[in-house]
Write a protein that holds these residues in place. Structure first.
Motif, mmCIF file in Angstrom:
data_model
loop_
_atom_site.group_PDB
_atom_site.id
_atom_site.type_symbol
_atom_site.label_atom_id
_atom_site.label_comp_id
_atom_site.label_asym_id
_atom_site.label_seq_id
_atom_site.Cartn_x
_atom_site.Cartn_y
_atom_site.Cartn_z
ATOM 1 N N PRO A 1 -14.514 14.174 35.151
ATOM 2 C CA PRO A 1 -15.932 14.540 35.145
ATOM 3 C C PRO A 1 -16.215 16.034 35.021
ATOM 4 C CG PRO A 1 -15.229 14.016 37.362
ATOM 5 C CD PRO A 1 -14.052 13.748 36.466
ATOM 6 N N THR A 2 -15.188 16.851 34.880
ATOM 7 C CA THR A 2 -15.416 18.296 34.779
ATOM 8 C C THR A 2 -15.792 18.744 33.369
ATOM 9 O OG1 THR A 2 -13.049 18.611 34.486
ATOM 10 C CG2 THR A 2 -13.932 18.896 36.717
ATOM 11 N N CYS A 3 -15.718 17.859 32.404
ATOM 12 C CA CYS A 3 -16.105 18.195 31.041
ATOM 13 C C CYS A 3 -17.628 18.334 30.989
ATOM 14 C CB CYS A 3 -15.649 17.113 30.078
ATOM 15 S SG CYS A 3 -16.267 17.302 28.392
ATOM 16 N N PRO A 4 -18.132 19.533 30.720
ATOM 17 C CA PRO A 4 -19.586 19.721 30.696
ATOM 18 C C PRO A 4 -20.288 18.862 29.641
ATOM 19 C CG PRO A 4 -18.461 21.844 30.706
ATOM 20 C CD PRO A 4 -17.415 20.786 30.499
ATOM 21 N N SER A 5 -19.648 18.649 28.503
ATOM 22 C CA SER A 5 -20.289 17.892 27.431
ATOM 23 C C SER A 5 -20.353 16.400 27.724
ATOM 24 C CB SER A 5 -19.562 18.128 26.109
ATOM 25 O OG SER A 5 -19.694 19.467 25.718
ATOM 26 N N ILE A 6 -19.299 15.853 28.316
ATOM 27 C CA ILE A 6 -19.285 14.409 28.579
ATOM 28 C C ILE A 6 -20.341 14.035 29.609
ATOM 29 C CG2 ILE A 6 -17.584 14.199 30.443
ATOM 30 C CD1 ILE A 6 -17.610 12.018 27.313
ATOM 31 N N ASN A 7 -20.673 14.970 30.472
ATOM 32 C CA ASN A 7 -21.684 14.686 31.497
ATOM 33 C C ASN A 7 -23.085 14.546 30.919
ATOM 34 O OD1 ASN A 7 -19.847 14.608 33.638
ATOM 35 N ND2 ASN A 7 -19.845 16.830 33.751
ATOM 36 N N LYS A 8 -23.264 14.908 29.660
ATOM 37 C CA LYS A 8 -24.557 14.763 28.980
ATOM 38 C C LYS A 8 -24.655 13.447 28.215
ATOM 39 C CE LYS A 8 -24.681 19.752 28.275
ATOM 40 N NZ LYS A 8 -24.539 20.813 27.281
ATOM 41 N N VAL A 9 -23.539 12.724 28.127
ATOM 42 C CA VAL A 9 -23.489 11.480 27.358
ATOM 43 C C VAL A 9 -23.830 10.309 28.271
ATOM 44 C CG1 VAL A 9 -21.990 9.959 25.995
ATOM 45 C CG2 VAL A 9 -21.726 12.450 25.838
ATOM 46 N N PRO A 10 -24.745 9.447 27.841
ATOM 47 C CA PRO A 10 -25.069 8.264 28.662
ATOM 48 C C PRO A 10 -23.830 7.396 28.881
ATOM 49 C CG PRO A 10 -26.660 8.526 26.878
ATOM 50 C CD PRO A 10 -25.560 9.508 26.624
ATOM 51 N N ARG A 11 -23.704 6.884 30.088
ATOM 52 C CA ARG A 11 -22.542 6.063 30.450
ATOM 53 C C ARG A 11 -22.348 4.888 29.488
ATOM 54 N NH1 ARG A 11 -19.410 5.197 35.300
ATOM 55 N NH2 ARG A 11 -18.629 3.076 35.354
ATOM 56 N N GLU A 12 -23.442 4.301 29.023
ATOM 57 C CA GLU A 12 -23.332 3.161 28.097
ATOM 58 C C GLU A 12 -22.587 3.561 26.825
ATOM 59 O OE1 GLU A 12 -27.160 4.206 28.492
ATOM 60 O OE2 GLU A 12 -26.292 3.897 30.459
ATOM 61 N N LYS A 13 -22.856 4.763 26.327
ATOM 62 C CA LYS A 13 -22.191 5.247 25.106
ATOM 63 C C LYS A 13 -20.691 5.449 25.358
ATOM 64 C CE LYS A 13 -25.504 5.989 22.062
ATOM 65 N NZ LYS A 13 -25.538 5.237 20.823
ATOM 66 N N ILE A 14 -20.353 5.948 26.526
ATOM 67 C CA ILE A 14 -18.947 6.157 26.885
ATOM 68 C C ILE A 14 -18.231 4.809 26.933
ATOM 69 C CG2 ILE A 14 -17.399 6.897 28.744
ATOM 70 C CD1 ILE A 14 -19.573 9.052 29.411
ATOM 71 N N LEU A 15 -18.852 3.828 27.577
ATOM 72 C CA LEU A 15 -18.237 2.500 27.681
ATOM 73 C C LEU A 15 -18.140 1.825 26.316
ATOM 74 C CD1 LEU A 15 -19.867 1.294 31.018
ATOM 75 C CD2 LEU A 15 -17.506 2.083 30.639
ATOM 76 N N GLU A 16 -19.133 2.025 25.453
ATOM 77 C CA GLU A 16 -19.080 1.476 24.092
ATOM 78 C C GLU A 16 -17.873 2.042 23.337
ATOM 79 O OE1 GLU A 16 -22.711 2.128 21.882
ATOM 80 O OE2 GLU A 16 -23.898 1.110 23.419
ATOM 81 N N LEU A 17 -17.647 3.341 23.476
ATOM 82 C CA LEU A 17 -16.509 3.961 22.802
ATOM 83 C C LEU A 17 -15.201 3.376 23.319
ATOM 84 C CD1 LEU A 17 -15.199 6.071 20.946
ATOM 85 C CD2 LEU A 17 -15.368 7.694 22.832
ATOM 86 N N LEU A 18 -15.079 3.257 24.628
ATOM 87 C CA LEU A 18 -13.854 2.668 25.195
ATOM 88 C C LEU A 18 -13.665 1.238 24.718
ATOM 89 C CD1 LEU A 18 -13.925 4.062 28.829
ATOM 90 C CD2 LEU A 18 -12.325 4.667 27.012
ATOM 91 N N ASP A 19 -14.738 0.463 24.686
ATOM 92 C CA ASP A 19 -14.656 -0.937 24.274
ATOM 93 C C ASP A 19 -14.381 -1.098 22.782
ATOM 94 O OD1 ASP A 19 -15.106 -1.684 26.891
ATOM 95 O OD2 ASP A 19 -17.249 -2.096 26.605
#
Length: 163
Positions: A116-134
């Motif tokens: 969670p220390t990445c400043p940019s990833i903290n601006k990305v909605p969690r749904e988008k992060i999970l979509e990428l992983l999926d």
């Protein structure tokens, strides 16, 4: 893959993932010994140390100027104006998936977690992060970790495990 959720310009201006405090040396990227040998020829000033059974990581110990645990030093393969100097074929998997990590969640299971220390990833909605992983990134990370267990980090409260 990560470029679908992270802007290259944000990453290029930040470079947080390419500098290390003494207290975060566990985050240094892991290389195979063969890749490290190739890098040693290209970057004679770079130093490596063993990590795990068959891998190495960059040894930054001689780059620190103080004993302050908050002092940061850049990766020896980072040019502050040019970015990463590593040829794509020698770039470690850890770097290509950051801020994601393979973490040991219990004795038998490895999962994907977010640093969670990445400043940019903290601006990305969690749904988008999970979509990428999926979309295949989770499977890619877990398969690589199975074949290269030295990249697996110990889980801690620091990580956000993504199921």
């Amino acid at each position: 893959m990560l470029s679908s959720i992270l802007k290259k310009s944000d990453c290029a201006s930040c470079k947080f993932c390419c500098s290390f405090r003494r207290q975060s040396l566990w985050e240094t990227p892991v290389f195979s010994k063969e890749v490290a040998e190739q890098l040693q020829k290209l970057f004679p000033k770079a130093h490596f140390k063993a990590v795990g059974k068959s891998s190495v990581t960059i040894d930054l110990s001689m780059l620190y100027k103080t004993n302050n645990s908050e002092e940061e030093v850049p990766c020896p393969f980072l040019d502050l104006s040019e970015g990463c100097l590593l040829p794509p074929e020698l770039k470690p998997f850890d770097c290509s998936i950051w801020p994601f990590r393979a973490v040991q969640v219990d004795d038998n299971n490895v999962s994907v977690a977010l640093t969670p220390t990445c400043p940019s990833i903290n601006k990305v909605p969690r749904e988008k992060i999970l979509e990428l992983l999926d979309s295949g990134l989770r499977d890619k990370i877990l398969k690589y970790a199975e074949m290269n267990p030295d990249i697996i980090k110990k889980n801690s409260e620091f990580f956000l495990v993504l199921q």
